[in-house]
Scaffold this active site. Structure first.
Site, PDB file in Angstrom:
ATOM      1  N   HIS A  30      -0.137   4.468  -1.885  1.00  0.00           N
ATOM      2  CA  HIS A  30      -1.386   5.666  -1.628  1.00  0.00           C
ATOM      3  C   HIS A  30      -2.540   5.269  -2.607  1.00  0.00           C
ATOM      4  CE1 HIS A  30       0.918   8.322   1.523  1.00  0.00           C
ATOM      5  NE2 HIS A  30       0.886   7.098   1.868  1.00  0.00           N
ATOM      6  N   ASP A  89       3.998   6.099  -1.435  1.00  0.00           N
ATOM      7  CA  ASP A  89       3.203   7.184  -1.831  1.00  0.00           C
ATOM      8  C   ASP A  89       2.305   6.796  -2.917  1.00  0.00           C
ATOM      9  OD1 ASP A  89       2.100  10.025  -2.655  1.00  0.00           O
ATOM     10  OD2 ASP A  89       3.832  10.370  -0.985  1.00  0.00           O
TER      11      ASP A  89
END
Length: 399
Positions: A239, A216
């Site tokens: 991310h 993430d």
């Protein structure tokens, strides 16, 4: 006479020096054994070390230890160090935690804390990731995060690794003047919701010379953040470095002073990103975002402002975001984009982005989905130096 004085003074000097050396509290002396749960031993060592009036060190020696759950609370009477030389492992089954709160290791209300030693905090999250349904279920069970720091001040966390957390690796809330340096986050790219560091409601936080590999956001910034400095960080997989998501809570606080410099993104979903929710009540301001000297290596979305952030269709797009983004500089960004849209600025129709400056952007795309381009709405940036590709050539600005 001088010889006599020296003979008398040296033992006194040695006593003064020795009295200032940190006392060591080895968990082994408190019953902590390899391959066994050390929660009680670690808590006992912490209690004595925290009560010491001189600097102290809690030692977790080189070996493998198990830890169900622990909460270490101050304030302490003197500086305290947790030196983890070995590997500490969480239960793979998160339901084994005695306290069902979503935290594995919690440290609260400590001034002058140091965590060091080259060791590993292993959350053993693989089993939990398979059960994570948060993408479909807004009321999903919140899984435990590895390290939770609350109201920590004047502290340093360095030369340790957090590995395979079930949820966020590190949560930093209500902290001031805290540095993470030579800090490593390690989790597979497909691990769910494993943000490297989530930092919010804090001031003067530094993340330096670190490597973050996760599934993430490498670093996510929550509301109430002031003066966050991220420098010489390598991110990927992950991310990217994200401000937000913000806007879902009506009482969220302003974000100001975010500095990202000399960082490298490798194969990440995003590079630098700001994301706010539409159809949400918050009216906070995001100001003073500064991104400089950054390398993008095959990054899917290198530069993103997304004020229509609505994952898994959990909101509606009929009401624009009320969050104002302003005073943003993006300078010297080089490398490659894994998609044809290298820059995407989707700002709010209600409160368009203001005072955004772009300088020396040089991004290339070698794919076959069309020419490299940019997407811009409700923004009119100013430009300095080279811009490749041409940025916001067809930008729209709502009246």
């Amino acid at each position: 006479m001088a010889l006599k004085f020296t003979v008398l003074f040296l033992p006194l000097l040695a006593h003064i020096v020795n009295s200032q050396q940190p006392a060591t509290f080895d968990i082994g002396k408190y019953g902590g054994k390899p391959h066994a749960n050390i929660a009680e031993a670690l808590s006992s060592a912490w209690k004595e070390a925290c009560a010491a009036t001189t600097p102290s060190t809690i030692l977790v020696p080189r070996d493998i230890y198990l830890l169900n759950q622990v909460k270490l609370v101050g304030p302490c009477k003197a500086p305290i160090e947790l030196q983890v030389q070995g590997t500490i492992r969480a239960p793979s089954d998160y339901t084994q935690l005695p306290d069902k709160k979503a935290e594995w290791i919690t440290i609260n209300y400590v001034d002058h804390l140091t965590i060091s030693g080259g060791g590993v905090f292993d959350g053993q999250g693989k089993e939990a990731w398979l059960k994570n349904d948060c993408g479909k279920n807004p009321k999903c069970v919140k899984l435990p995060l590895n390290l939770s720091f609350n109201f920590i001040t004047n502290s340093t966390i360095h030369d340790v690794t957090t590995q395979d957390s079930k949820n966020f690796h590190v949560n930093v809330i209500g902290c001031k003047n805290v540095t993470f340096q030579h800090f490593t986050v390690s989790a597979p790219g497909d691990s769910i919701n494993t943000d490297g560091l989530h930092i919010a409601k804090s001031e003067g936080i530094y993340v330096l010379d670190s490597i973050i590999k996760t599934g993430d956001d490498c670093i996510s910034v929550g509301d109430g953040m002031k003066e966050l400095h991220i420098e010489n960080v390598t991110c990927g997989p992950g991310h990217g470095i994200s401000v937000g998501s913000l806007g879902k809570g009506a009482t969220e606080e302003d974000v100001t002073g975010i500095y990202v410099k000399n960082c490298t993104f490798i194969g990440t979903q995003n590079g630098i990103r700001v994301k706010t929710w539409p159809s949400a009540p918050a009216k906070l301001k995001i100001t003073g975002l500064h991104y400089e000297d950054i390398i993008m290596d095959n990054v899917e979305n290198p530069i993103v402002i997304d004020q229509e952030y609505c994952p898994w269709n959990q909101c509606k797009l009929d009401s624009p975001s009320l969050i104002k983004i302003s005073e943003v500089t993006v300078k010297n960004i080089k490398g490659t984009s894994a998609s044809p849209v290298a820059v995407s600025f989707v700002c709010s129709k209600t409160v368009p982005c203001e005072n955004v400056e772009m300088g020396d952007i040089d991004l290339t795309y070698s794919g076959n989905q069309g020419p490299i381009t940019t997407k811009c709405s409700n923004i009119k940036p100013t430009f300095v130096g080279k811009q490749n590709p041409p940025i916001c050539a067809n930008a729209t600005q709502s009246s």
